[in-house]
Design a protein around this motif. Structure first.
Motif, mmCIF file in Angstrom:
data_model
loop_
_atom_site.group_PDB
_atom_site.id
_atom_site.type_symbol
_atom_site.label_atom_id
_atom_site.label_comp_id
_atom_site.label_asym_id
_atom_site.label_seq_id
_atom_site.Cartn_x
_atom_site.Cartn_y
_atom_site.Cartn_z
ATOM 1 N N ARG A 1 0.836 -1.210 0.000
ATOM 2 C CA ARG A 1 0.000 0.000 0.000
ATOM 3 C C ARG A 1 0.867 1.254 0.000
ATOM 4 N NH1 ARG A 1 -4.028 -2.431 4.560
ATOM 5 N NH2 ARG A 1 -5.470 -3.494 3.153
ATOM 6 N N LEU A 2 1.887 1.239 0.835
ATOM 7 C CA LEU A 2 2.775 2.395 0.909
ATOM 8 C C LEU A 2 3.447 2.644 -0.441
ATOM 9 C CD1 LEU A 2 4.187 4.599 2.550
ATOM 10 C CD2 LEU A 2 5.880 2.886 3.254
ATOM 11 N N ALA A 3 3.912 1.573 -1.083
ATOM 12 C CA ALA A 3 4.586 1.723 -2.377
ATOM 13 C C ALA A 3 3.644 2.310 -3.426
ATOM 14 C CB ALA A 3 5.118 0.368 -2.843
ATOM 15 N N LEU A 4 2.387 1.856 -3.426
ATOM 16 C CA LEU A 4 1.428 2.385 -4.395
ATOM 17 C C LEU A 4 1.083 3.838 -4.095
ATOM 18 C CD1 LEU A 4 -0.975 -0.652 -4.904
ATOM 19 C CD2 LEU A 4 0.537 0.373 -6.591
ATOM 20 N N TRP A 5 0.936 4.167 -2.809
ATOM 21 C CA TRP A 5 0.655 5.556 -2.442
ATOM 22 C C TRP A 5 1.789 6.484 -2.904
ATOM 23 C CZ3 TRP A 5 -1.233 3.657 2.926
ATOM 24 C CH2 TRP A 5 -2.637 3.525 2.912
ATOM 25 N N ILE A 6 3.022 6.051 -2.667
ATOM 26 C CA ILE A 6 4.172 6.867 -3.071
ATOM 27 C C ILE A 6 4.211 7.028 -4.590
ATOM 28 C CG2 ILE A 6 6.696 6.919 -3.194
ATOM 29 C CD1 ILE A 6 6.732 5.584 -0.428
ATOM 30 N N HIS A 7 3.920 5.937 -5.301
ATOM 31 C CA HIS A 7 4.025 5.964 -6.768
ATOM 32 C C HIS A 7 2.923 6.805 -7.405
ATOM 33 C CE1 HIS A 7 5.308 4.519 -10.684
ATOM 34 N NE2 HIS A 7 4.060 4.196 -10.969
ATOM 35 N N THR A 8 1.725 6.839 -6.772
ATOM 36 C CA THR A 8 0.578 7.504 -7.397
ATOM 37 C C THR A 8 0.223 8.828 -6.735
ATOM 38 O OG1 THR A 8 -0.981 6.284 -5.964
ATOM 39 C CG2 THR A 8 -0.391 5.273 -8.075
ATOM 40 N N PHE A 9 0.985 9.244 -5.737
ATOM 41 C CA PHE A 9 0.638 10.451 -4.986
ATOM 42 C C PHE A 9 0.652 11.696 -5.871
ATOM 43 C CE2 PHE A 9 2.146 14.181 -2.578
ATOM 44 C CZ PHE A 9 1.055 14.341 -1.741
ATOM 45 N N LEU A 10 -0.398 12.503 -5.733
ATOM 46 C CA LEU A 10 -0.467 13.797 -6.401
ATOM 47 C C LEU A 10 -0.707 14.871 -5.357
ATOM 48 C CD1 LEU A 10 -2.668 12.982 -9.541
ATOM 49 C CD2 LEU A 10 -0.205 13.386 -9.477
ATOM 50 N N PRO A 11 0.096 15.904 -5.318
ATOM 51 C CA PRO A 11 -0.090 16.986 -4.326
ATOM 52 C C PRO A 11 -1.498 17.556 -4.398
ATOM 53 C CG PRO A 11 2.000 17.245 -5.472
ATOM 54 C CD PRO A 11 1.251 16.161 -6.197
ATOM 55 N N GLY A 12 -2.113 17.694 -3.214
ATOM 56 C CA GLY A 12 -3.444 18.264 -3.139
ATOM 57 C C GLY A 12 -4.562 17.257 -3.150
ATOM 58 N N LEU A 13 -4.265 15.999 -3.503
ATOM 59 C CA LEU A 13 -5.292 14.957 -3.526
ATOM 60 C C LEU A 13 -5.097 14.007 -2.351
ATOM 61 C CD1 LEU A 13 -5.522 13.983 -7.307
ATOM 62 C CD2 LEU A 13 -7.004 15.523 -6.010
ATOM 63 N N PRO A 14 -6.196 13.492 -1.788
ATOM 64 C CA PRO A 14 -6.065 12.547 -0.672
ATOM 65 C C PRO A 14 -5.549 11.199 -1.169
ATOM 66 C CG PRO A 14 -8.348 12.688 -1.368
ATOM 67 C CD PRO A 14 -7.607 13.732 -2.156
ATOM 68 N N MET A 15 -5.013 10.387 -0.265
ATOM 69 C CA MET A 15 -4.561 9.049 -0.624
ATOM 70 C C MET A 15 -5.754 8.141 -0.886
ATOM 71 S SD MET A 15 -1.357 8.416 1.959
ATOM 72 C CE MET A 15 0.124 9.423 1.859
ATOM 73 N N SER A 16 -5.652 7.312 -1.907
ATOM 74 C CA SER A 16 -6.731 6.397 -2.261
ATOM 75 C C SER A 16 -6.918 5.340 -1.180
ATOM 76 C CB SER A 16 -6.424 5.717 -3.600
ATOM 77 O OG SER A 16 -6.301 6.655 -4.633
ATOM 78 N N ASN A 17 -8.139 4.812 -1.099
ATOM 79 C CA ASN A 17 -8.422 3.698 -0.187
ATOM 80 C C ASN A 17 -8.061 2.401 -0.903
ATOM 81 O OD1 ASN A 17 -9.616 1.631 1.318
ATOM 82 N ND2 ASN A 17 -11.192 2.987 2.108
ATOM 83 N N LEU A 18 -7.057 1.709 -0.411
ATOM 84 C CA LEU A 18 -6.562 0.485 -1.057
ATOM 85 C C LEU A 18 -6.989 -0.779 -0.318
ATOM 86 C CD1 LEU A 18 -2.919 1.678 -1.875
ATOM 87 C CD2 LEU A 18 -4.947 1.786 -3.334
ATOM 88 N N ASP A 19 -7.942 -0.662 0.625
ATOM 89 C CA ASP A 19 -8.315 -1.813 1.446
ATOM 90 C C ASP A 19 -8.970 -2.932 0.645
ATOM 91 O OD1 ASP A 19 -7.324 -0.485 3.597
ATOM 92 O OD2 ASP A 19 -9.253 0.059 4.473
ATOM 93 N N HIS A 20 -9.621 -2.591 -0.450
ATOM 94 C CA HIS A 20 -10.286 -3.639 -1.226
ATOM 95 C C HIS A 20 -9.300 -4.440 -2.063
ATOM 96 C CE1 HIS A 20 -12.861 -5.921 -3.760
ATOM 97 N NE2 HIS A 20 -12.593 -5.214 -4.847
ATOM 98 N N GLY A 21 -8.418 -3.774 -2.774
ATOM 99 C CA GLY A 21 -7.546 -4.474 -3.702
ATOM 100 C C GLY A 21 -6.366 -5.170 -3.063
ATOM 101 N N LEU A 22 -5.891 -4.664 -1.920
ATOM 102 C CA LEU A 22 -4.718 -5.228 -1.258
ATOM 103 C C LEU A 22 -5.160 -5.863 0.053
ATOM 104 C CD1 LEU A 22 -3.552 -3.198 -3.329
ATOM 105 C CD2 LEU A 22 -1.635 -2.869 -1.787
ATOM 106 N N VAL A 23 -5.106 -7.186 0.113
ATOM 107 C CA VAL A 23 -5.745 -7.927 1.201
ATOM 108 C C VAL A 23 -4.755 -8.817 1.932
ATOM 109 C CG1 VAL A 23 -7.570 -9.578 1.776
ATOM 110 C CG2 VAL A 23 -7.921 -7.927 -0.081
ATOM 111 N N ASN A 24 -4.861 -8.811 3.258
ATOM 112 C CA ASN A 24 -4.066 -9.699 4.105
ATOM 113 C C ASN A 24 -4.837 -11.008 4.290
ATOM 114 O OD1 ASN A 24 -3.435 -9.843 7.667
ATOM 115 N ND2 ASN A 24 -2.280 -10.820 6.030
ATOM 116 N N ALA A 25 -4.460 -12.050 3.538
ATOM 117 C CA ALA A 25 -5.124 -13.350 3.619
ATOM 118 C C ALA A 25 -4.244 -14.388 2.947
ATOM 119 C CB ALA A 25 -6.501 -13.305 2.952
ATOM 120 N N ASN A 26 -4.613 -15.662 3.115
ATOM 121 C CA ASN A 26 -3.812 -16.769 2.580
ATOM 122 C C ASN A 26 -4.432 -17.302 1.297
ATOM 123 O OD1 ASN A 26 -2.347 -19.110 2.103
ATOM 124 N ND2 ASN A 26 -2.141 -19.596 4.265
#
Length: 244
Positions: A18-43
Motif C-alpha cells: 500500500r505504501l509503495a502504491l501511495w508513493i508511486h501515485t501520490f499527487l499533491p493536493g489529492l487525498p490518498m486512495s483507499n486500497l483496502d479492497h484491492g490489497l488484502v491480508n489473507a492466505n
C-alpha cells in the motif's frame, strides 16, 4: 489501482505494498486512495477459488451444474457485493469525503456478502474434515452449521482468501479470474523447517557444526517448553493449511 489486486499472508507485506502504491501515485493536493479492497491480508493457498469448489466440498458427489440450496444465497449476495464494489471502483476520490464514501461502500459490500463468506469458511472446514457436510440438508441446518465453532476456528487458523467473496467483480464476470498472476507461492514446500524455525528463536544455531547444533537445540528445547508448544502448534497449523 482499479485493476491491481494483491494477496499476502504477511500483514507487513500488504502494508508495504500500500505504501509503495501511495508513493508511486501520490499527487499533491489529492487525498490518498483507499486500497483496502484491492490489497488484502489473507492466505491465497487455503481459500475458495471458485463457487463450484465450495459446492463440491459441501455437497460431495454433486453432479456438475446441479442446483443446490447454496446457489441462490451465494449468487444473490455476491452479485450485490459486486454492484457495490463496481461503484467503489468508479467513484471519484478527489477529496477526503469521497474517499470516506468509498470506504463506506466497501464495508457495505462486505456486509452484503457476509453469509457467502461464512459458507466459504464452512467449505474450508469441511475440506479439512472439521465438519461433516452431510449435516446440511436445508437452510435451517445450514445456519446451524455456519454457527459451529469449528467453522470460525478454521477461518481464524487458516486465514483463507475466498476469491469470489473478496473480488466478486473479477470472479463473477464473463471470463472470470485474474488476467495476469504474479507471485512465488510455496506450492511444493508447505511444511515447517525444524532448524529454520528454531534458528529464529536461537540466533547462531544454524551456523553451528551439526553435532554442536543438535546438542544445543536439544538442551534449548528442553529448557523452553513454551517455545516447544508454539512449534508444535505451528506444525499443526501448517498441516491444516496443506490439507485445505
Amino acid at each position: 489501482l482499479r485493476c491491481i489486486y494483491c494477496l499476502d499472508i504477511n500483514p507487513m507485506a500488504v502494508e508495504l505494498a500500500r505504501l509503495a502504491l501511495w508513493i508511486h501515485t501520490f499527487l499533491p493536493g489529492l487525498p490518498m486512495s483507499n486500497l483496502d479492497h484491492g490489497l488484502v491480508n489473507a492466505n491465497s493457498l487455503t481459500g475458495i477459488g471458485v463457487i463450484d469448489e465450495a459446492l463440491d466440498s459441501l455437497q460431495p458427489g454433486r453432479r456438475p451444474g446441479e442446483i443446490s440450496l447454496f446457489d441462490e444465497i451465494l449468487t444473490d449476495q455476491l452479485a450485490s457485493a459486486k454492484t457495490l464494489l463496481i461503484d467503489v471502483a468508479n467513484a471519484s476520490e478527489a477529496n477526503k469525503a469521497e474517499v470516506e464514501e468509498g470506504a463506506r461502500l466497501l464495508a457495505q459490500a462486505k456486509q452484503a456478502a457476509d453469509t457467502a463468506r461464512q459458507i466459504f469458511d464452512a467449505a474450508v472446514a469441511a475440506r479439512i474434515g472439521w465438519i461433516d457436510p452431510g449435516l446440511i440438508i436445508d437452510e435451517r441446518s445450514l445456519q446451524r452449521v455456519l454457527k459451529r465453532s469449528e467453522v470460525a476456528e478454521a477461518a481464524e487458523k487458516l486465514h483463507p482468501a475466498h476469491m469470489p467473496y473478496l473480488f466478486p467483480e473479477v470472479f463473477l464476470r464473463n471470463g472470470p479470474g485474474f488476467d495476469v498472476i504474479l507471485g512465488n507461492p510455496p506450492w511444493e514446500k508447505l511444511h515447517v523447517e525444524e532448524h529454520q524455525w528454531w534458528g529464529l528463536q536461537l540466533p547462531g544455531l544454524r551456523s553451528m557444526p551439526t553435532r554442536q547444533r543438535n546438542e544445543t537445540l536439544t538442551a534449548f528445547r528442553a529448557a523452553r517448553p513454551d517455545l516447544e508448544q508454539e512449534y508444535e502448534a505451528e506444525i499443526e497449523r501448517v498441516r491444516a493449511m496443506a490439507a485445505a
